[in-house]
Write a protein that holds these residues in place. Sequence first.
Motif, PDB file in Angstrom:
ATOM      1  N   GLY A   1      10.555   2.709  -4.310  1.00  0.00           N
ATOM      2  CA  GLY A   1      11.241   3.810  -3.663  1.00  0.00           C
ATOM      3  C   GLY A   1      10.316   4.733  -2.892  1.00  0.00           C
ATOM      4  N   SER A   2       9.029   4.448  -2.911  1.00  0.00           N
ATOM      5  CA  SER A   2       8.062   5.282  -2.200  1.00  0.00           C
ATOM      6  C   SER A   2       8.148   5.050  -0.695  1.00  0.00           C
ATOM      7  N   SER A   3       7.630   6.016   0.038  1.00  0.00           N
ATOM      8  CA  SER A   3       7.634   5.907   1.488  1.00  0.00           C
ATOM      9  C   SER A   3       6.850   4.670   1.922  1.00  0.00           C
ATOM     10  N   GLY A   4       7.462   3.863   2.758  1.00  0.00           N
ATOM     11  CA  GLY A   4       6.807   2.647   3.218  1.00  0.00           C
ATOM     12  C   GLY A   4       6.661   1.592   2.141  1.00  0.00           C
ATOM     13  N   TYR A   5       7.381   1.771   1.024  1.00  0.00           N
ATOM     14  CA  TYR A   5       7.333   0.844  -0.113  1.00  0.00           C
ATOM     15  C   TYR A   5       5.909   0.699  -0.654  1.00  0.00           C
ATOM     16  N   LYS A   6       5.098   1.739  -0.495  1.00  0.00           N
ATOM     17  CA  LYS A   6       3.732   1.706  -0.990  1.00  0.00           C
ATOM     18  C   LYS A   6       3.702   2.367  -2.356  1.00  0.00           C
ATOM     19  N   PRO A   7       3.321   1.650  -3.413  1.00  0.00           N
ATOM     20  CA  PRO A   7       3.372   2.181  -4.785  1.00  0.00           C
ATOM     21  C   PRO A   7       2.276   3.205  -5.063  1.00  0.00           C
ATOM     22  N   VAL A   8       2.548   4.457  -4.764  1.00  0.00           N
ATOM     23  CA  VAL A   8       1.528   5.502  -4.898  1.00  0.00           C
ATOM     24  C   VAL A   8       1.180   5.746  -6.361  1.00  0.00           C
ATOM     25  N   LEU A   9       2.176   6.093  -7.189  1.00  0.00           N
ATOM     26  CA  LEU A   9       1.894   6.448  -8.582  1.00  0.00           C
ATOM     27  C   LEU A   9       1.369   5.246  -9.358  1.00  0.00           C
ATOM     28  N   LYS A  10       1.940   4.095  -9.118  1.00  0.00           N
ATOM     29  CA  LYS A  10       1.476   2.878  -9.793  1.00  0.00           C
ATOM     30  C   LYS A  10      -0.008   2.632  -9.496  1.00  0.00           C
ATOM     31  N   THR A  11      -0.386   2.769  -8.222  1.00  0.00           N
ATOM     32  CA  THR A  11      -1.773   2.545  -7.825  1.00  0.00           C
ATOM     33  C   THR A  11      -2.704   3.571  -8.465  1.00  0.00           C
ATOM     34  N   LEU A  12      -2.297   4.842  -8.429  1.00  0.00           N
ATOM     35  CA  LEU A  12      -3.151   5.888  -8.985  1.00  0.00           C
ATOM     36  C   LEU A  12      -3.300   5.750 -10.497  1.00  0.00           C
ATOM     37  N   VAL A  13      -2.204   5.470 -11.192  1.00  0.00           N
ATOM     38  CA  VAL A  13      -2.270   5.347 -12.647  1.00  0.00           C
ATOM     39  C   VAL A  13      -3.240   4.240 -13.041  1.00  0.00           C
TER      40      VAL A  13
END
Length: 204
Positions: A154-166
């Motif tokens: 559901g992130s902008s551009g389908y880029k997994p922000v929280l998943k990547t950071l975690v």
Amino acid sequence: MSDDFQNTLKALGKQAKQERLAAEEAAARKKQAAEPDFAKAMADVVPLKNSNRYMPPRDNTPLKPRRQQEDALGEGDYFYVGDSILDEPPSSFSKNGQGKNDIRRLQSGHWPVVADVDLHGYTQEQAQQVLNEFIVFTRKRGVCGEIIHGSGLGSSGYKPVLKTLVRRWLMEHPDVLAYAEPRAGNDGAVRILLKRNKYSGEDE
């Protein structure tokens, strides 16, 4: 003769209406009797005991950025990595020399999951603070916990922000030995292996 005929028709119509209403009431009573009594059916149900889900307190207190140079980390210290996004981290990771053994054991349930936390709804910095609290919380109870961070679809551009950071935080956190996706095809969570707490025997 005409009046008698009209009266007879009215009487028959009234009788038919009464019979129809009576039939509808009987059908309604029959249907109600056939439906299960929910309260009665649930009478023997016992509420579940509290789970080991970690529920971080929610408040509106502004979070202050922490310095990255925090080398000596005590139990109450805050581990901060920053918020820049590099390439997406791997689905599994180990840094204590055991490699595939740790990952396989995490996925097979070798260590019991003593606590889990859901990071949905948090900002990046709030999520990192919750993650630090969760690691402390988990180490008091064992060595394995589960973090739900979402797939990031559901992130902008389908880029997994929280998943990547975690996952990047976990790779750099000094108390995290390994992580792995708990189930094949589920990239919205990771199971973590932590260093044993040498004070695990003290009162919580």
